[in-house]
Design an enzyme around this catalytic site. Structure first.
Site, PDB file in Angstrom:
ATOM      1  N   HIS A 171       0.826  -1.213   0.000  1.00  0.00           N
ATOM      2  CA  HIS A 171       0.000   0.000   0.000  1.00  0.00           C
ATOM      3  C   HIS A 171       0.854   1.254   0.000  1.00  0.00           C
ATOM      4  O   HIS A 171       0.380   2.329   0.326  1.00  0.00           O
ATOM      5  CB  HIS A 171      -0.902   0.012   1.230  1.00  0.00           C
ATOM      6  CG  HIS A 171      -1.691  -1.233   1.419  1.00  0.00           C
ATOM      7  ND1 HIS A 171      -2.528  -1.730   0.441  1.00  0.00           N
ATOM      8  CD2 HIS A 171      -1.765  -2.108   2.447  1.00  0.00           C
ATOM      9  CE1 HIS A 171      -3.089  -2.852   0.879  1.00  0.00           C
ATOM     10  NE2 HIS A 171      -2.633  -3.107   2.084  1.00  0.00           N
ATOM     11  N   HIS A 201      -6.885  -4.707  -1.041  1.00  0.00           N
ATOM     12  CA  HIS A 201      -6.155  -5.969  -0.918  1.00  0.00           C
ATOM     13  C   HIS A 201      -6.407  -6.893  -2.079  1.00  0.00           C
ATOM     14  O   HIS A 201      -6.278  -8.108  -1.962  1.00  0.00           O
ATOM     15  CB  HIS A 201      -6.515  -6.671   0.392  1.00  0.00           C
ATOM     16  CG  HIS A 201      -6.072  -5.908   1.587  1.00  0.00           C
ATOM     17  ND1 HIS A 201      -6.874  -4.993   2.208  1.00  0.00           N
ATOM     18  CD2 HIS A 201      -4.887  -5.875   2.239  1.00  0.00           C
ATOM     19  CE1 HIS A 201      -6.225  -4.441   3.218  1.00  0.00           C
ATOM     20  NE2 HIS A 201      -5.015  -4.947   3.258  1.00  0.00           N
TER      21      HIS A 201
END
Ligand code: ADP
Ligand code: ADP
Ligand code: MG
Ligand code: MG
Ligand code: MG
Ligand code: MG
Lengths: 206, 331, 331, 206
Positions: free
Chosen positions: B56, B218
């Protein structure tokens, strides 16, 4: 269950996870984030190293060390859940050896730890959906000895994992998919089935 | 799978090695996977620690520095960090004023941070945990693990970090973090799936003309699939979805983050920003501050998320406070 | 093709609209396609203007601001701007001390800037043109249009911008820009091709296990195709290719830019940075300053470029000087 | 050539560019940056608008305005090159009408402008490789009248464009590919062929 069998069980889990890594990750990519296989492989690889030096000398120590290692190495949802479960099982077995009845109690403690930490109930499409029926089957077959009880538990865990297919996930990452989680087998329930299958396997060859 | 890595197993360590080499102003503990400020505060200050799965970036390591986080704990790709990391981080940056753990609401993150908090408390460190759960794509009900934490993390870390820097007390810092989270909503659309290195292929297949609506960060599929449409329609849908869940009215001001998910060019993010701004203006809502760029990514996923934080004078003042991290810097 | 745009025809205007809305501190002339600082200098200062095709964001608009460019002229995607844009920009930011045009060496850019320079001179503006041509993938010979301008543009614009800010004269600013360019070399590897919106499909097809070596930033194929290899091997090859062309010796210091081409996650860029740093260390070369991130992109192309600028005390001091643009900020 | 024919020529180029945009971009994606078609379409669209208000009243004005518009609207390599060529042609035709001989001179001025700005020689795999043979053919056929001369030029330009296939580019973006530029037809030479084809077309129907 003696120390050797406990070690054999954990080693068998590690081997099974290694073999099934891709399948677990595949299941997790359908309704999760594609890492369940690699998470468990990383965890059980670390467990293998941890159990080598020094090798624990009691059943409880094997399981507790397995749990602690999973907690420190896996991360994600499955790390703390399986880690806490193994730690709880270890704590529940203070004697060097464990009777099959004691192991049943330990497995129940394991489930309790999973549910206390994760808050999942049966039907939520999680680890619980394999562990709970496995525990019930194990308890029912305790009088037939470890090997039979473990075999029954493995069967039940397999069935439990398969039964997650039609469920809509209510816990964990898969719950974000809402109805789209239906139709896929839960990765965690599948790895739980693999854990109980490993127990049956090692109990049989012991 | 095409990635600039040495192997899926070593990607995190290798990236941390590079990060450490690139940013000597930060203390990077590679074996323990903790990035912390190298300089300890002169007086005790509340320490802000966050963490989460890798993939991320720049979240969270890119937000460590004066005015924002004290430490970050990166887990494996898309996998929450382990409790030991947060404990090590807390020991490294605790200066006597307590620790705020900023946790994105995912089952794994919540559990690992919970175990970490227990360990830290055992070590005599006072801990507050703040959950970030801004993603309106997830219905917050007993039917889910609750809303995911996504883009609002940037606002929470920035604003709570500014307050901590001013010497506010533990509960005050935790309270403002909670307030920012409560004032924030996000929603994301993906044009392609992310490929987790260890998995080796995209998390889902998406036809050339379809998008996933309501995705997380995700690589999991979203709430539904739709046809790809022009940016103005997508932006309008995202704005409207957020507004339907947010108590924003004409005359309100927001901090807006148009966030790239990793594989979308900045050129397109600016197109989206223009459309978002226009849609909000129609509703009488003014963007007081903004960020446009890759802040909370999902590896190589193409797409964007929008986060709107309802702003007031206090939050804007804290937002404007100086910050000096690798990914966010102003004075 | 999946893009967050309204239409290929309007992408530039739409992105400029968003950019203008996001950055009120800049003066964005949307019809004329010029981004300039909103505040005129108090005393005459040399004005730095750059420009080029769009699709390379944050280049150049992201580098407009105190300490760097005075104005940027974005052309259509991968198409150099037209002379009118540079003339408008020059008229907007010229303050009597002359204008430096920073031009990446591509036939189209060179010609359009040349026509622009002629127009500006006709208007009584003194002009210097600095060509950036750092890409060692192109043999600089009568057999090519000469080396392409890529990553070094960031160093040239930053350092010349710092000198201009200090009030240096036109020829001094042009000279330092030329010196930075001469001290810089770049090389790039692509894992995927870029998709130009108007073309609708990737510029080339690349099998799952192959890469293009020696690519530019316009989606054109590179010098050759190779198998994908681990990041450390690719980084070593790129470093070695640059060193073979650069007068860098053990003991030298460089400014290094590990630049994402648009579609590569920051996580991977840090992996590459670690490997680049290690390879240079083996050769006794120290990275004195670095940038890791998306600075000179090629739409959604996955891959990276490395730029090494041989540094000395003067260049480092100018590099460290304050800069406040949307893509590069420090104080 | 009168004003009307000049306008018809430019309109015919615009229509051809519109039709062939995808093909030009396709050629440019093989050895360039996939924008030659959209560049020219944008340019000639703008030219169409520019020629509407007010409509120029002399051949030279039509061509000069075409050139200026291309320079201000296209960008890239082809914008200044074609723009300068048309501007130079316009400048070379001061009378309201142009004889075929005068047009030959203008076409030569156009080529000169292209070469002065871009520095390309024949064989470099550029616009020059279509324009130069087209000019030569036109000059040779001047005495046969505009229609025949334009037809000969169009043929020669087509041939010139095709002849770029085996060449290795030495100018422009394609030169970066080195030997990999061999085997592809040059986009700019192709659009030049289209410009001469449009001339023949409009001369025939005039
Ligand atoms: N609250 C929970 N209780 C029990 N099991 C859970 C819970 N949440 C998730 N799980 C299990 O964890 C599995 C996913 O594990 P893993 O992929 O390793 O972690 P993550 O979801 O963090 O990526 C799920 O398939 C599910 O069986
Ligand atoms: N120096 C030059 N002289 C003549 N023609 C050139 C030159 N450089 C490039 N060209 C022509 O320009 C064409 C490309 O035009 P275009 O794609 O519109 O611009 P760009 O290359 O800037 O993207 C090439 O196919 C070539 O024919
Ligand atoms: Mg998972
Ligand atoms: Mg995970
Ligand atoms: Mg171009
Ligand atoms: Mg082109």
């Amino acid at each position: 269950m003696d120390t050797e069998l406990a070690l054999a069980w954990v080693r068998e889990i590690a081997a099974a996870v290694e073999r099934q890594e891709a399948q677990l990750t595949e299941l997790d990519s359908a309704i999760g984030d594609s890492d369940h296989g690699s998470n468990l492989r990383r965890g059980f690889n670390a467990v293998m190293t941890a159990l080598d030096s020094p090798e624990p000398t009691a059943v409880g120590a094997v399981l507790a060390k397995t749990g602690a290692t999973l907690i420190s190495k896996v991360g994600g949802a499955s790390g703390p859940l399986y880690g806490s479960a193994f730690r709880a099982m270890g704590k529940a077995l203070p004697e060097e050896k464990a009777t099959t009845a004691a192991l049943a109690t330990a497995l129940a403690e394991g489930l309790l730890a999973i549910q206390q930490l994760g808050g999942a109930a049966p039907g939520d499409k999680t680890i619980v959906d394999a562990w709970a029926p496995a525990l019930a089957a194990f308890e029912q077959a305790v009088s037939q000895g470890l090997s039979a009880a473990a075999e029954a538990a493995a069967e039940a865990a397999d069935q439990g994992a398969r039964d997650t297919v039609p469920l809509q996930a209510r816990k964990g990452r898969a719950s974000y998919l809402g109805p789209r989680s239906i139709g896929h087998q839960d990765p965690g329930a599948t790895s739980t089935a693999l854990i109980f299958r490993a127990l049956a396997q090692s109990a049989r060859t012991a | 799978m095409k990635k600039l890595i040495n192997s899926p197993e070593t990607v995190l360590t290798d990236a941390l090695t590079g990060f450490a080499a690139a940013h000597p102003e930060l203390a990077v503990d590679i074996p323990n996977r903790v990035i912390a400020r190298a300089v300890r505060p002169e007086r005790p200050k509340v320490a802000l620690i966050s963490g989460g799965g890798s993939g991320h970036e720049p979240l969270h390591a890119g937000f460590v520095g004066p005015g924002m986080l004290d430490a970050a704990c990166p887990g494996e790709v898309f996998t929450s960090p382990v409790p030991d990391q947060m404990l090590t981080a807390a020991q490294a940056v605790h200066s006597g004023a307590g620790v705020v753990l900023i946790v994105k609401n995912y089952t794994g993150d919540v559990m690992n941070f919970q175990l970490a908090a227990e360990l830290a408390v055992e070590e005599g460190i006072e801990v507050r945990t703040v959950l970030v759960n801004d993603d309106v794509a997830v219905e917050d009900s007993t039917w889910t693990a609750g809303r995911r934490g996504t883009g609002a993390t940037v606002m929470v870390e920035k604003i709570a970090g500014a307050l901590a820097e001013r010497g506010a007390a533990l509960d005050e810092v935790a309270a403002v973090a909670q307030r920012v989270n409560a004032a924030s909503r996000s929603f994301a659309i993906a044009l392609t799936a992310a490929t987790v290195p260890a998995a080796g292929k995209p998390g889902f297949d998406l036809p050339e003309d379809e998008i996933e609506v309501g995705v997380g960060i995700h690589g999991e599929p979203g709430r539904r699939r739709e046809r790809l449409r022009p940016a103005n329609e997508l932006a309008a849908e995202v704005v409207d979805t957020i507004l339907a869940d947010h108590d924003l009215a004409a005359g309100d001001e927001v901090i807006a983050l148009v966030n790239g998910l990793g594989g979308t060019p900045l050129l397109e993010l600016y197109v989206v920003y223009g459309e978002v701004q226009a849609r909000l203006a129609e509703r009488g809502i003014r963007i007081a501050r903004n960020l446009v760029g890759n802040y909370v990514t999902s590896l190589d996923m193409a797409g964007f998320s929008l986060t709107l934080t309802k702003a007031d004078a206090e939050l804007l003042e804290l937002w404007d406070a100086p910050v000096a991290t690798t990914a966010l810097t102003w004075s």
